[in-house]
Design an enzyme around this catalytic site. Structure first.
Site: not given
Length: 754
Positions: A410, A478, A413
């Site tokens: 995950d 998301d 970024e």
């Protein structure tokens, strides 16, 4: 072979824009053209050649650069450099800036660099050249503008959730944690595909600003901060050919194991859970006739705010190795995945040692770089430090020792660019922002390969940049629990697929919020037709009985999930054979944009609510609560998978569906191999007890057969006599259905043609 074109003073001043306040005549720019490979030519423009060329640099031609014998010729139209199928012709007049890219055989004009299409800019604008003797207060940009043809459309540039056709958009390639409802993207890939039969790969991991028919309607402007701009033009002529060549340049997708195609079930993101919760989920799924192949432990397998320290919460999971072993032995699940990220919280067990050893990114003053965004005192693993990589891999091996089979990588970024110093002093912090996704996922993927074998490694990654298609797979991030967000996810998957990503997934039911039962069920249908399928949410569970108060009817969430999971299981002989083709060519398995299969159909370049699954299946998700859906079928005969009714394209059609179906059509001249009804799990014998379904087949129709390890078994085909050949490859009690598959008549009652 390089061909240099040094032409001075040919560019005019350009109007100001938001990003480039001042445009100047380039007085020292030159162009380098190089034949890189068959159908690929690189173009590089440089202002000050003495500027340091800092890394990181994309890992190009990772499997070796194919040999090319470039040709240079001169004629009335100018000097031409040819790289196999692609050529660039430079205008013969030394005072005319004109470079035309075209097919070598002359059949196709692609794009051009014309007057007023190359230049540089300063920000702020200097009042005289003397000021540029000290560049510390100035930003320097360099740009090119390639021409856009009439009716030309542009696609790709990563997983973007806005309009599928990018013409008219301003796009910044800069990884951000922005969800799916904005122009921010987790996966910025500096490659775009044109409907005119070519693609452009921009060879910089730094921030790229694109004005796609927006600043000038007939041009695509590419600008970067720096003294150089390099890009590759890649010729098709078909979009499939472009992607095949692009995958040679940046890397082919790797193979994923067959078990990864089964259903993944997550604990969701911020929910608390323990062994009893996990068991209740898996036992509940089994009771409701749904096999889970992969169980995923999301972040709370670790204690809160210790992410990521690689330590199971001892209160909830006192013996994780034994628990994972019990799960697998029970048959409730085949494999186990855990969530990690590259952030190291100072409250976790790993931080102190990682900081002392220099494994974390530092500020310029020597402090460990930290901030309180996402979690208090968060540090970032510095993967440019070989010792940090070794430490991180050791942590992963500790998880593998406990029975973990795959990893959800995950985040990745939120990578800073200011006041930071990487261990590798040769890298530019600005370029590291996007490139971090590559080294982060590469480290984890190769650790999995080292432990489990080359073709057994699987990630579930969120961040990406060019080249990370080599480390499958990725998911869409998301999304909200709304039909609009489901449509956004479709657009994101289509765009990323056009950047060479074979495998893609998303959060079934939506991540944020609480999906209404109808949205959940429609998303289940969509999600189980993606290459990979995962139930995952944020603060609420995604097991079906929590969505609709355990409605056990045929139209309830549990039965709907069971039906679609069973369908994907039956499709595995087709899906796994198609995945091998996708890997070999750099094509998306699913979601595959319609334009890849039907590039001559102009409508296909604008279809963003439907997709192909491999070569032969077309799917159109339902976004309306009523069950109504409108979709497009290209030219040819198409057979409904659920009813065997035939429609003929091209044309738009409307249907209404119950929750157990959606528009799923089989292309004519298809041999579709289906697994035995009732089989559980994605891994079984793909050539035994199968149903061979024939759809308007004629001489030459064929279907590859592979086993569940991906080994080629042979080919089924229709001979010149119209009969099926290759039957000796099949085992058990296999059957043949001559006019589509054996269908259940119940679907005739739940599907309406409008």
């Amino acid at each position: 072979m390089k061909f240099r074109d040094d032409r001075k003073g040919v560019e005019s001043a350009m109007p100001d824009t938001q990003n480039h306040e001042a445009r100047r005549h380039p007085e020292s720019e030159h162009f380098d053209h190089q034949a890189a490979s068959d159908g690929i030519i690189s173009v590089e423009t440089t202002h000050w050649a003495g500027a340091a060329l800092k890394g990181p640099h994309f890992d190009l031609f990772p499997d070796g650069q194919p040999q090319i014998e470039p040709q240079v010729s001169k004629g009335d139209k100018g000097t031409t450099l040819s790289a196999g199928a692609l050529s660039a012709t430079i205008h013969p007049d030394q005072h005319t800036f004109d470079i035309r890219f075209h097919s070598t055989d002359g059949s196709k004009a692609l794009t051009s660099l014309l007057g007023r299409s190359v230049g540089l800019a300063y920000n702020p604008a200097p009042s005289n050249p003397m000021q540029t003797g000290d560049m510390r207060d100035f930003r320097h940009y360099i740009f090119t503008q390639t021409t856009l043809g009439i009716g030309e459309s542009v696609h790709g540039l990563g997983e973007r959730f806005g309009a599928f056709n990018k013409v008219g958009q301003s796009i910044s390639l800069w990884n951000a944690d922005g969800g799916t409802s904005s122009d921010q993207a987790y996966k910025n890939v500096s490659f775009w595909l044109s409907s005119r039969g070519y693609g452009i790969f921009i060879d910089t991991p730094g921030k790229v600003e694109l004005e796609i028919g927006s600043e000038r309607c007939s041009r695509v402007q590419t600008s970067v901060q720096g003294q150089r701009l390099k890009w590759y033009i890649i010729y098709g002529p078909t979009p499939k050919d472009v992607l095949r060549r692009y995958s040679v340049l940046t890397g082919k997708p790797s193979t994923v194991p067959s078990w990864s195609f089964g259903l993944w079930l997550s604990t969701s993101f911020t929910t608390n859970y323990d062994e009893a919760t996990v068991n209740s989920f898996l036992e509940g799924m089994k009771e409701r006739d749904t096999q889970v192949d992969v169980f995923h432990y999301d972040c709370f397998w670790m204690k809160a705010f210790t992410w990521t320290d690689f330590v199971f919460d001892s209160e909830r999971f006192p013996d994780p190795k034994a628990q994972i072993s019990r799960l697998k032995e029970s048959g409730l699940v085949k494999k186990v995945c855990v969530w990690i990220n590259p952030y190291i919280a100072q409250h976790g067990a790993a931080f102190k040692m990682a900081a002392e050893k220099g494994y974390l990114l530092k500020r310029k003053n020597g402090d460990v770089w930290q901030w309180d965004l996402w979690q208090a005192g968060m540090g970032l693993v510095d993967f440019t430090n070989p010792d940090a990589v070794k430490w991180y891999v050791d942590c992963l091996n500790g998880l593998f020792d406990q029975g973990v089979d795959c990893i959800k990588t995950d985040f990745g970024e939120r990578v800073p660019t200011l006041d930071v110093e990487w261990f590798d002093k040769s890298v530019d912090a600005h370029k590291m922002h996007n490139y971090y996704a590559f080294i982060y996922n590469k480290v984890v993927y190769e650790a999995l390969q080292a432990r489990y074998g080359t073709s057994e490694a699987v990630l579930f990654a969120r961040s990406a940049c060019a080249g990370t298609q080599r480390f499958p797979l990725v998911w869409g991030g998301d999304c909200e629990s709304t039909p609009e967000a489901m449509a956004e996810s479709v657009r994101g998957g289509l765009g990323l697929g056009l950047c060479g990503y074979a495998f893609w997934s998303n959060d079934i039911g939506g991540f944020e919020g609480y999906p209404a039962p109808w949205i959940y069920k429609r998303w289940v249908a969509f999600g189980l037709l993606c290459s990979h399928s995962r139930l995952h949410g944020s603060s609420s569970y995604r097991v079906p009985w929590t969505i609709d108060n355990d409605d056990r009817s045929e139209e309830g969430c549990s039965r709907t999930l069971a039906k679609w999971t069973a369908l994907k299981t039956r499709l595995m002989p087709y899906l796994y054979a198609q995945s091998a083709k996708a890997v070999e060519n750099g094509w998306p398995l699913s979601l595959r944009a319609m334009c890849l299969e039907f590039p001559e159909d102009q409508t296909s370049w604008y279809l963003d609510r439907q997709f192909m699954i491999g070569d032969s299946l077309l799917a159109a998700p339902v976004f309306e609560e009523s069950g109504e859906v409108e979709f497009y079928l290209p030219k040819g005969k198409w057979t409904s998978f659920f009813t065997n009714q035939i429609r003929e394209g091209p044309g738009w059609f409307k249907e209404k569906h119950g929750f157990g179906s959606m528009p799923l059509y089989v292309r004519e001249n298809t041999i579709l191999v289906l697994g035995k009804p009732g089989i559980k799990g994605a891994v079984y014998d793909y050539a035994e007890d199968v149903e061979i379904c024939l759809y308007q087949v004629h001489d030459g129709a064929n279907a590859k057969l592979v086993d569940n390890q991906g080994n080629a078994l042979g080919t089924l085909k229709i001979g010149s006599d119209g009969k099926l050949e290759g039957k000796e490859l099949l085992g058990g009690s296999w059957t043949t259905s001559d006019n589509g598959r054996k269908v259940e008549e119940s679907y005739l009652k739940t599907i309406q043609w409008l």
